[in-house]
Design an enzyme around this catalytic site. Structure first.
Site, PDB file in Angstrom:
ATOM      1  N   LYS A 124     -19.861  -6.965  19.369  1.00 31.07           N
ATOM      2  CA  LYS A 124     -19.093  -5.730  19.567  1.00 31.07           C
ATOM      3  C   LYS A 124     -19.569  -4.963  20.797  1.00 31.07           C
ATOM      4  CE  LYS A 124     -17.000  -4.928  15.082  1.00 31.07           C
ATOM      5  NZ  LYS A 124     -16.778  -4.026  13.953  1.00 31.07           N
TER       6      LYS A 124
ATOM      7  N   LYS B 181      -8.230  -8.894  13.011  1.00 31.69           N
ATOM      8  CA  LYS B 181      -7.097  -7.976  13.169  1.00 31.69           C
ATOM      9  C   LYS B 181      -7.165  -7.228  14.494  1.00 31.69           C
ATOM     10  CE  LYS B 181      -9.458  -5.087   9.805  1.00 31.69           C
ATOM     11  NZ  LYS B 181      -9.711  -5.094   8.393  1.00 31.69           N
TER      12      LYS B 181
ATOM     13  N   LYS C  95     -12.883 -16.548  15.075  1.00 33.98           N
ATOM     14  CA  LYS C  95     -12.377 -16.160  13.754  1.00 33.98           C
ATOM     15  C   LYS C  95     -11.088 -15.342  13.890  1.00 33.98           C
ATOM     16  CE  LYS C  95     -14.341 -11.691  12.543  1.00 33.98           C
ATOM     17  NZ  LYS C  95     -14.850 -10.793  11.560  1.00 33.98           N
TER      18      LYS C  95
HETATM   19  P1  AMP Z   1     -13.428  -6.563   8.160  1.00 36.44           P
HETATM   20  O1  AMP Z   1     -12.017  -6.765   8.559  1.00 36.44           O
HETATM   21  O2  AMP Z   1     -14.370  -6.880   9.278  1.00 36.44           O
HETATM   22  O3  AMP Z   1     -13.686  -5.238   7.505  1.00 36.44           O
HETATM   23  O4  AMP Z   1     -13.734  -7.659   7.076  1.00 36.44           O
HETATM   24  C1  AMP Z   1     -13.460  -7.491   5.703  1.00 36.44           C
HETATM   25  C2  AMP Z   1     -13.823  -8.731   4.940  1.00 36.44           C
HETATM   26  O5  AMP Z   1     -12.991  -9.825   5.348  1.00 36.44           O
HETATM   27  C3  AMP Z   1     -15.261  -9.195   5.160  1.00 36.44           C
HETATM   28  O6  AMP Z   1     -15.774  -9.684   3.939  1.00 36.44           O
HETATM   29  C4  AMP Z   1     -15.130 -10.301   6.150  1.00 36.44           C
HETATM   30  O7  AMP Z   1     -16.174 -11.243   6.048  1.00 36.44           O
HETATM   31  C5  AMP Z   1     -13.805 -10.922   5.740  1.00 36.44           C
HETATM   32  N1  AMP Z   1     -13.155 -11.578   6.874  1.00 36.44           N
HETATM   33  C6  AMP Z   1     -12.743 -10.991   8.014  1.00 36.44           C
HETATM   34  N2  AMP Z   1     -12.167 -11.894   8.848  1.00 36.44           N
HETATM   35  C7  AMP Z   1     -12.239 -13.092   8.208  1.00 36.44           C
HETATM   36  C8  AMP Z   1     -11.831 -14.423   8.547  1.00 36.44           C
HETATM   37  N3  AMP Z   1     -11.218 -14.702   9.695  1.00 36.44           N
HETATM   38  N4  AMP Z   1     -12.059 -15.411   7.635  1.00 36.44           N
HETATM   39  C9  AMP Z   1     -12.664 -15.138   6.460  1.00 36.44           C
HETATM   40  N5  AMP Z   1     -13.078 -13.907   6.085  1.00 36.44           N
HETATM   41  C10 AMP Z   1     -12.871 -12.897   6.937  1.00 36.44           C
END
Ligand code: AMP
Ligand code: TRP
Length: 336
Positions: free
Chosen positions: A118, A203, A200
């Protein structure tokens, strides 16, 4: 929720309200959360404070926070079974955060991959919050004595850090925190970008074809899968190193159909990628349709969503305040 009698194992997890959830969030995290409610005592949180480590438009952050809660409800979080709340509504998290910041080392925080990523992505805003982010996440987890933390693979380093900080605190003072463990499903722990399958699915990707949003309609989903980057071999075969695009699509198909990877290879043997991609698009669109219906219904009832969040914050605060009081006492803060 007594600490002394034998209790169900406790789960805590969170998700940032930085936009509409992607299919990666759903498969890697949220989908599992609802399944865990039967067997565990669950707390689920919209991590709005964590979202502030990246510049947010205030009105959007507010909207996304309510939308995130509505999506969690639509995805099956049952407020009668679990506590659903917004991180900033339980101020005890930030109180414990300070104590844990003072028990986290510069070196270990510097080693966090997410911090490095980041910082590279937002070189103009490498703020203190971004650096101490894992200490706040440790506070989220440790404040409830969570045993398990269901997250995607990208968050395991942060859960490890929470465990290390807990251990350090326990030995410096006295046993206080449960040592948490990450809880990661084998399937879909990391869903990759459809445009660049070695990254990965996120969003915050600037390429809108890289991710599927939970709110995408069937046509959009089919179109995005048709455009997904694959390879020139033309064979549906699982090989994440050599064929990251196809392997990612196979993993998604596996999650929604329950078919084993070998079975999927057989199903599409001799068939082109076009047919395979359409099949993946269809199972995803079919799986998301009922969630989207629920989401629209729940989001329209703002009072209901806000009521759930108020109850959630009250329930979580009762537990969290008790822990902060205990910790304040242990570290020697004067109590009157
Ligand atoms: P975040 O969007 O960073 O708040 O992530 C929320 C949850 O989604 C966390 O547990 C992340 O590890 C999971 N996560 C986010 N992106 C992915 C992805 N591409 N594949 C699997 N898990 C994800
Ligand atoms: N940092 C997590 C993410 O970006 C969200 C989060 C905040 C979290 N606090 C948490 C996840 C506590 C698990 C436990 O995905």
């Amino acid at each position: 929720m007594s600490e002394t009698v034998e209790r169900k194992k406790r789960i805590l997890s969170g998700i940032q309200p930085t936009g509409t959830f992607t299919l990666g969030n759903y498969i890697g995290a949220v989908r599992n959360w609802s399944k865990l409610q039967e067997d565990f005592e669950c707390l689920y949180m919209v991590a709005d404070l964590h979202a502030l480590t990246v510049r947010q438009v205030p009105a959007e952050l507010r909207r996304h926070t309510r939308e995130a809660a509505a999506m969690l409800l639509a995805a099956g979080i049952d407020p009668k079974q679990s506590l659903l709340f917004v991180q900033s509504h339980v101020p005890a998290h930030t109180q414990l955060n300070w104590i844990l910041c003072c028990n986290s080392q510069f070196g270990e925080l510097s080693r966090m991959t997410q911090f490095k990523d980041k910082s590279a992505k937002h070189p103009d805003n490498v703020n203190g919050g971004l650096f101490t982010y894992p200490a706040l996440m440790a506070a989220d987890i440790l404040i409830y004595n969570a045993d398990l933390v269901p997250v995607g693979k990208d968050q395991t380093q942060h859960v490890e850090l929470a465990r290390n900080v807990a251990q350090r605190f326990n030995s410096a003072y006295s046993p206080t925190f449960t040592l948490p463990e990450g809880y990661i499903t084998k399937e879909g722990a990391k869903i990759m970008s459809l445009a660049e399958p070695t990254k990965k699915m996120s969003k915050s990707d600037t390429n809108l074809n890289a991710f599927i949003l939970m709110t995408d309609d069937a046509d959009t989903i089919l179109r995005k899968f048709r455009r997904a980057v694959t390879d020139s071999e033309g064979v549906v075969r699982y090989d994440p190193a050599e064929k990251p695009g196809v392997s990612n699509l196979m993993m998604i198909y596996n999650v929604f159909t329950g078919k084993a990877l070998a079975e999927i290879e057989a199903e599409f043997s001799g068939k082109g990628y076009g047919e395979f991609k359409d099949a993946v698009g269809e199972v995803v669109a079919n799986a998301l349709a009922p969630i989207q219906g629920e989401y629209a219904r729940i989001l329209a009832d703002k009072d209901y969503v806000d009521g759930v969040l108020k109850d959630g914050a009250a329930g979580a605060s009762r537990l969290a305040n008790r822990m902060v009081e205990k910790v304040y006492k242990k570290v020697g803060l004067l109590q009157l």
